[in-house]
Design an enzyme around this catalytic site. Structure first.
Site, PDB file in Angstrom:
ATOM      1  N   SER A   1       6.525  -0.062   8.420  1.00 23.04           N
ATOM      2  CA  SER A   1       5.499   0.653   7.663  1.00 23.04           C
ATOM      3  C   SER A   1       5.375   2.068   8.211  1.00 23.04           C
ATOM      4  O   SER A   1       5.449   2.239   9.441  1.00 23.04           O
ATOM      5  CB  SER A   1       4.164  -0.080   7.792  1.00 23.04           C
ATOM      6  OG  SER A   1       3.227   0.524   6.957  1.00 23.04           O
TER       7      SER A   1
ATOM      8  N   ILE B   1      13.027   0.789   9.341  1.00 16.96           N
ATOM      9  CA  ILE B   1      12.057   1.307   8.365  1.00 16.96           C
ATOM     10  C   ILE B   1      10.884   0.327   8.283  1.00 16.96           C
ATOM     11  O   ILE B   1      10.785  -0.487   7.356  1.00 16.96           O
ATOM     12  CB  ILE B   1      12.713   1.531   6.975  1.00 16.96           C
ATOM     13  CG1 ILE B   1      14.044   2.286   7.098  1.00 16.96           C
ATOM     14  CG2 ILE B   1      11.740   2.262   6.058  1.00 16.96           C
ATOM     15  CD1 ILE B   1      13.960   3.727   7.519  1.00 16.96           C
TER      16      ILE B   1
ATOM     17  N   CYS C   1      -2.256 -21.674 -10.746  1.00 15.07           N
ATOM     18  CA  CYS C   1      -1.640 -23.006 -10.567  1.00 15.07           C
ATOM     19  C   CYS C   1      -0.286 -22.911  -9.871  1.00 15.07           C
ATOM     20  O   CYS C   1       0.348 -23.928  -9.607  1.00 15.07           O
ATOM     21  CB  CYS C   1      -1.542 -23.742 -11.902  1.00 15.07           C
ATOM     22  SG  CYS C   1      -0.023 -23.418 -12.819  1.00 15.07           S
TER      23      CYS C   1
ATOM     24  N   CYS D   1       3.469 -19.181 -19.377  1.00 16.75           N
ATOM     25  CA  CYS D   1       2.652 -19.262 -18.154  1.00 16.75           C
ATOM     26  C   CYS D   1       1.220 -18.972 -18.573  1.00 16.75           C
ATOM     27  O   CYS D   1       0.883 -17.831 -18.917  1.00 16.75           O
ATOM     28  CB  CYS D   1       3.152 -18.244 -17.131  1.00 16.75           C
ATOM     29  SG  CYS D   1       2.062 -18.066 -15.712  1.00 16.75           S
TER      30      CYS D   1
ATOM     31  N   CYS E   1       3.980 -24.378 -15.753  1.00 17.80           N
ATOM     32  CA  CYS E   1       5.043 -23.703 -16.503  1.00 17.80           C
ATOM     33  C   CYS E   1       6.452 -23.910 -15.947  1.00 17.80           C
ATOM     34  O   CYS E   1       7.423 -23.642 -16.652  1.00 17.80           O
ATOM     35  CB  CYS E   1       4.741 -22.209 -16.640  1.00 17.80           C
ATOM     36  SG  CYS E   1       4.740 -21.321 -15.075  1.00 17.80           S
TER      37      CYS E   1
ATOM     38  N   CYS F   1      -1.642 -19.243 -16.766  1.00 12.78           N
ATOM     39  CA  CYS F   1      -2.498 -18.521 -15.796  1.00 12.78           C
ATOM     40  C   CYS F   1      -2.367 -17.005 -15.978  1.00 12.78           C
ATOM     41  O   CYS F   1      -3.336 -16.276 -15.905  1.00 12.78           O
ATOM     42  CB  CYS F   1      -2.100 -18.857 -14.373  1.00 12.78           C
ATOM     43  SG  CYS F   1      -2.233 -20.586 -13.954  1.00 12.78           S
TER      44      CYS F   1
ATOM     45  N   ILE G   1       0.843  -1.201   0.000  1.00 15.40           N
ATOM     46  CA  ILE G   1       0.000   0.000   0.000  1.00 15.40           C
ATOM     47  C   ILE G   1       0.880   1.255   0.000  1.00 15.40           C
ATOM     48  O   ILE G   1       1.835   1.349   0.778  1.00 15.40           O
ATOM     49  CB  ILE G   1      -0.895   0.064   1.283  1.00 15.40           C
ATOM     50  CG1 ILE G   1      -1.599  -1.277   1.542  1.00 15.40           C
ATOM     51  CG2 ILE G   1      -1.881   1.220   1.206  1.00 15.40           C
ATOM     52  CD1 ILE G   1      -2.492  -1.756   0.480  1.00 15.40           C
TER      53      ILE G   1
ATOM     54  N   HIS H   1       0.547   4.386   1.421  1.00 20.85           N
ATOM     55  CA  HIS H   1      -0.374   4.952   2.411  1.00 20.85           C
ATOM     56  C   HIS H   1      -0.572   6.455   2.210  1.00 20.85           C
ATOM     57  O   HIS H   1       0.358   7.163   1.800  1.00 20.85           O
ATOM     58  CB  HIS H   1       0.174   4.723   3.828  1.00 20.85           C
ATOM     59  CG  HIS H   1       0.150   3.281   4.242  1.00 20.85           C
ATOM     60  ND1 HIS H   1      -1.017   2.609   4.510  1.00 20.85           N
ATOM     61  CD2 HIS H   1       1.147   2.378   4.414  1.00 20.85           C
ATOM     62  CE1 HIS H   1      -0.746   1.354   4.845  1.00 20.85           C
ATOM     63  NE2 HIS H   1       0.570   1.187   4.783  1.00 20.85           N
TER      64      HIS H   1
ATOM     65  N   ARG I   1       8.494  -7.015   9.932  1.00 19.62           N
ATOM     66  CA  ARG I   1       8.643  -5.574  10.154  1.00 19.62           C
ATOM     67  C   ARG I   1       9.919  -5.358  10.971  1.00 19.62           C
ATOM     68  O   ARG I   1      10.192  -6.144  11.894  1.00 19.62           O
ATOM     69  CB  ARG I   1       7.460  -5.016  10.939  1.00 19.62           C
ATOM     70  CG  ARG I   1       6.095  -5.266  10.286  1.00 19.62           C
ATOM     71  CD  ARG I   1       4.997  -4.957  11.295  1.00 19.62           C
ATOM     72  NE  ARG I   1       3.651  -5.190  10.805  1.00 19.62           N
ATOM     73  CZ  ARG I   1       3.017  -6.369  10.893  1.00 19.62           C
ATOM     74  NH1 ARG I   1       3.608  -7.416  11.408  1.00 19.62           N
ATOM     75  NH2 ARG I   1       1.775  -6.480  10.456  1.00 19.62           N
TER      76      ARG I   1
HETATM   77  C1  LIG Z   1       3.802  -7.139   7.253  1.00 19.69           C
HETATM   78  C2  LIG Z   1       4.301  -5.859   6.658  1.00 19.69           C
HETATM   79  C3  LIG Z   1       3.432  -4.999   5.989  1.00 19.69           C
HETATM   80  C4  LIG Z   1       3.884  -3.801   5.458  1.00 19.69           C
HETATM   81  N1  LIG Z   1       3.048  -3.047   4.680  1.00 19.69           N
HETATM   82  C5  LIG Z   1       3.481  -1.872   4.172  1.00 19.69           C
HETATM   83  C6  LIG Z   1       2.637  -1.102   3.335  1.00 19.69           C
HETATM   84  O1  LIG Z   1       1.555  -1.517   2.954  1.00 19.69           O
HETATM   85  N2  LIG Z   1       3.088   0.109   2.931  1.00 19.69           N
HETATM   86  C7  LIG Z   1       4.290   0.600   3.313  1.00 19.69           C
HETATM   87  O2  LIG Z   1       4.585   1.743   2.982  1.00 19.69           O
HETATM   88  N3  LIG Z   1       5.160  -0.151   4.023  1.00 19.69           N
HETATM   89  C8  LIG Z   1       4.780  -1.389   4.440  1.00 19.69           C
HETATM   90  N4  LIG Z   1       5.638  -2.171   5.163  1.00 19.69           N
HETATM   91  C9  LIG Z   1       6.994  -1.692   5.401  1.00 19.69           C
HETATM   92  C10 LIG Z   1       7.914  -1.926   4.212  1.00 19.69           C
HETATM   93  O3  LIG Z   1       7.738  -3.211   3.663  1.00 19.69           O
HETATM   94  C11 LIG Z   1       9.347  -1.751   4.680  1.00 19.69           C
HETATM   95  O4  LIG Z   1       9.454  -0.488   5.278  1.00 19.69           O
HETATM   96  C12 LIG Z   1      10.384  -1.830   3.582  1.00 19.69           C
HETATM   97  O5  LIG Z   1      10.197  -2.951   2.765  1.00 19.69           O
HETATM   98  C13 LIG Z   1      11.756  -1.880   4.215  1.00 19.69           C
HETATM   99  O6  LIG Z   1      12.710  -1.961   3.196  1.00 19.69           O
HETATM  100  P1  LIG Z   1      14.249  -2.129   3.539  1.00 19.69           P
HETATM  101  O7  LIG Z   1      14.961  -1.912   2.271  1.00 19.69           O
HETATM  102  O8  LIG Z   1      14.585  -1.282   4.725  1.00 19.69           O
HETATM  103  O9  LIG Z   1      14.375  -3.624   4.071  1.00 19.69           O
HETATM  104  P2  LIG Z   1      14.557  -4.993   3.260  1.00 19.69           P
HETATM  105  O10 LIG Z   1      13.631  -5.076   2.119  1.00 19.69           O
HETATM  106  O11 LIG Z   1      14.473  -6.086   4.262  1.00 19.69           O
HETATM  107  O12 LIG Z   1      16.013  -4.878   2.662  1.00 19.69           O
HETATM  108  C14 LIG Z   1      17.176  -5.085   3.442  1.00 19.69           C
HETATM  109  C15 LIG Z   1      18.137  -5.885   2.602  1.00 19.69           C
HETATM  110  O13 LIG Z   1      19.383  -5.970   3.261  1.00 19.69           O
HETATM  111  C16 LIG Z   1      19.934  -7.222   2.957  1.00 19.69           C
HETATM  112  N5  LIG Z   1      20.949  -7.548   3.962  1.00 19.69           N
HETATM  113  C17 LIG Z   1      20.751  -7.784   5.274  1.00 19.69           C
HETATM  114  N6  LIG Z   1      21.916  -8.105   5.857  1.00 19.69           N
HETATM  115  C18 LIG Z   1      22.871  -8.063   4.903  1.00 19.69           C
HETATM  116  C19 LIG Z   1      24.272  -8.318   4.893  1.00 19.69           C
HETATM  117  N7  LIG Z   1      24.934  -8.724   6.000  1.00 19.69           N
HETATM  118  N8  LIG Z   1      24.951  -8.186   3.731  1.00 19.69           N
HETATM  119  C20 LIG Z   1      24.308  -7.812   2.595  1.00 19.69           C
HETATM  120  N9  LIG Z   1      22.974  -7.582   2.547  1.00 19.69           N
HETATM  121  C21 LIG Z   1      22.273  -7.696   3.690  1.00 19.69           C
HETATM  122  C22 LIG Z   1      18.727  -8.159   3.012  1.00 19.69           C
HETATM  123  O14 LIG Z   1      18.960  -9.373   2.336  1.00 19.69           O
HETATM  124  C23 LIG Z   1      17.657  -7.315   2.381  1.00 19.69           C
HETATM  125  O15 LIG Z   1      17.500  -7.556   1.003  1.00 19.69           O
HETATM  126  C24 LIG Z   1       5.223  -3.408   5.649  1.00 19.69           C
HETATM  127  C25 LIG Z   1       6.108  -4.292   6.294  1.00 19.69           C
HETATM  128  C26 LIG Z   1       5.657  -5.519   6.743  1.00 19.69           C
HETATM  129  C27 LIG Z   1       6.615  -6.491   7.326  1.00 19.69           C
END
Ligand SMILES: Cc1cc2nc3c(=O)[nH]c(=O)nc-3n(C[C@H](O)[C@H](O)[C@H](O)COP(=O)(O)OP(=O)(O)OC[C@H]3O[C@@H](n4cnc5c(N)ncnc54)[C@H](O)[C@@H]3O)c2cc1C
Length: 486
Positions: free
Chosen positions: A338, A336, A438, A401, A443, A403, A47, A49, A311
């Site tokens: 939601s 970081i 599926c 694919c 596929c 579907c 989403i 938001h 999260r």
């Molecule tokens: C259940 C849920 C619902 C949510 N819904 C929403 C929503 O609807 N709208 C919204 O705005 N936000 C939402 N969020 C929040 C949003 O998904 C996150 O804020 C966002 O994806 C965070 O991104 P990131 O890049 O910080 O983390 P990540 O996507 O986790 O990226 C961190 C990356 O670092 C890498 N990494 C970790 N350690 C190492 C290492 N030692 N060496 C190299 N790489 C490493 C990992 O592999 C990963 O790819 C939601 C979160 C959750 C869990």
């Protein structure tokens, strides 16, 4: 020596990479998984938001509203689907109404435009399948839906086109600060040197910060489980429908996806293991029950898959986006949770400004392009466009694919684009092979053959998601013959 290394190829790391790629800054993104968007950025509610939820005055509030306003342009530039469908927070009891009013006021304070409280009739007009007991709702027009991994991959692809390097399957295991102040980052693929580091490692952000010796904070994982329903259930929601939030989060929602499915979830459970993304029978039942309280017509038999995301919950109740006072040149963009997906482009601008304030020279790159190479979505073309495309390139005439109506041409393109797909999940995230009803039963063998042919690897080396996730153990006939000693 890099000017900047970004640790983490999620939506935050890739947004920062794209933002920095406007400038002449030699940048590398390090990601431990075999692809981008393999952490929280692939498993969330998708989403964008509106911004009434975060407490006024917080980074979450400011960056949510700013990020939301940037999405129409970004999605246009990156050629990715985005729909501003609006969201509803639904009150079921009189006691819920003060919460709706509080969210409405909070939204106005945060600068959210296009919100109003709507009565039962207006609610039913918007959502004919909502539960009878629903009394009224807060409607926010600016909320939208997106595909979070398409977004993350598109950001990365555009950053790569503009000169950013990416090192996948590369895990950071130590961060040394050298006597001259530069960083020497140890990984399973050797050392990388850099003048500045951005920590965007999601739930592992605390570990990276500790490795560098930054001021301590903690990040706890909170699991959210979801179900995705078949497109046949897509008609049940026009907007994203929430119940009133609790202190654990926004509660279970029902939402259409940009691809026409119905998404229900998430749960909210504090856990200890930062790798535990397994779904549970109890969690999924909670999701189904919660979603059916909002939209009773939801059929559990139409669930096609389930998943869970973590999260990254920080100590305080706000994003941690700041440079370390102790370690010069080390910037955290962690905790970081939601609305992190929504805020990502605004977080990227903030991180770039912090880096510039700390002395990173950001000279504008004259050859920067904000547009990535357009993506062909065969099923969205008119019959005449499809015929023309097949004439030019017959691989678009072979549907692999069934579907999702994905052609061989689209799969080949997804493999050969910058940062292209290297395994089955990589293709699923880029073109949706195996994402339909599926779930790849038909596929998968054909997709595996195409991957092997295009990557020029034996089919036994094709994986589901990198590392040792091989899908074939070997050739059956050869194994039998070996057993017989032939
Ligand atoms: C259940 C849920 C619902 C949510 N819904 C929403 C929503 O609807 N709208 C919204 O705005 N936000 C939402 N969020 C929040 C949003 O998904 C996150 O804020 C966002 O994806 C965070 O991104 P990131 O890049 O910080 O983390 P990540 O996507 O986790 O990226 C961190 C990356 O670092 C890498 N990494 C970790 N350690 C190492 C290492 N030692 N060496 C190299 N790489 C490493 C990992 O592999 C990963 O790819 C939601 C979160 C959750 C869990």
């Amino acid at each position: 020596m890099y000017d900047l290394i970004i640790i983490g190829g999620g939506v935050i790391g890739c947004s920062v990479a794209r933002e920095i790629s406007h400038y002449q800054v030699k940048t590398l993104v390090i990601e431990k998984e075999s692809d981008l968007a393999c952490g929280t950025s692939k498993s969330n509610s998708a989403i964008i938001h509106a911004g009434y939820d975060p407490d006024p005055g917080t980074l979450k509030a400011r960056l949510n509203v700013e990020g939301n306003s940037m999405y129409s342009q970004i999605c246009n530039e990156l050629d990715i689907p985005f729909r501003r469908i609006g969201s509803l927070v639904v009150a079921f009891h009189d006691e819920d109404i003060p919460t709706l009013e509080k969210l409405h006021h909070q939204g106005m304070e945060n600068g959210v435009a296009g919100m109003k409280i709507i009565n039962q009739n207006e609610l039913r007009n918007l959502e004919p399948h909502i539960a009878k007991e629903a009394l009224m709702a807060l409607y926010a027009q600016s909320a939208g839906i997106i595909c979070p991994f398409t977004l993350t991959i598109a950001m990365a692809e555009n950053a790569a086109q503009n000169g950013v390097d990416f090192s996948l399957d590369t895990e950071v295991t130590a961060i040394d600060v050298c006597p001259d102040g530069h960083f020497s980052i140890l990984t399973n693929r050797g050392r990388f040197e850099s003048k500045y580091v951005v920590n965007a490692a999601g739930v592992f952000g605390e570990t990276m910060n500790n490795m560098a010796g930054g001021e301590p904070f903690s990040i706890r994982p909170r699991k959210g489980e979801y179900c995705i329903l078949d497109k046949a259930q897509g008609y049940l929601a026009n907007t994203t429908i929430f119940t009133v939030p609790t202190k654990m989060g926004k509660g279970i929602l029902v939402s259409p996806t940009v691809d026409g499915n119905l998404l229900i979830g998430p749960t909210a459970a504090d856990i200890d293991d930062k790798e535990d993304t397994a779904t549970t029978a109890e969690g999924l039942q909670q999701v189904i029950d919660g979603a059916r309280r909002l939209v009773p017509g939801i059929q559990a038999s139409k669930i096609i898959t389930s998943f869970a995301g973590l999260r990254a919950i920080p100590d305080g109740d706000d994003f941690i986006i700041r440079s370390s006072k102790k370690i010069k040149g080390f910037v955290n963009a962690v905790g970081i949770e939601s609305p992190g997906l929504t805020s990502a482009p605004a977080i990227a601008k903030m991180v770039r400004q912090i880096l510039m304030d700390k002395g990173l020279l950001c000279e504008v790159k004259s050859q920067f392009t904000p547009h990535r190479k357009p993506v062909v979505r065969f099923r969205e073309l008119s019959a005449a466009e499809q015929r023309n495309l097949i004439k030019k390139n017959p691989s678009y005439g072979k549907v692999i694919c069934r579907c999702e109506t994905i052609t061989e041409g689209e799969i080949i393109d997804a493999i050969h684009r910058p940062l292209g797909a290297r395994n089955l999940d990589g293709l699923k995230r880029r073109v949706r092979t195996g994402a339909g009803r599926c779930q790849g039963s038909f596929c998968t063998p054909r997709v595996a053959e195409i991957l092997a042919r295009e990557l020029q690897i034996p089919i036994e080396q094709v994986t589901k998601s990198g590392k040792a996730s091989y899908i074939l153990a070997g050739k059956a006939k050869e194994q039998q013959m070996a057993k017989r000693g032939n």
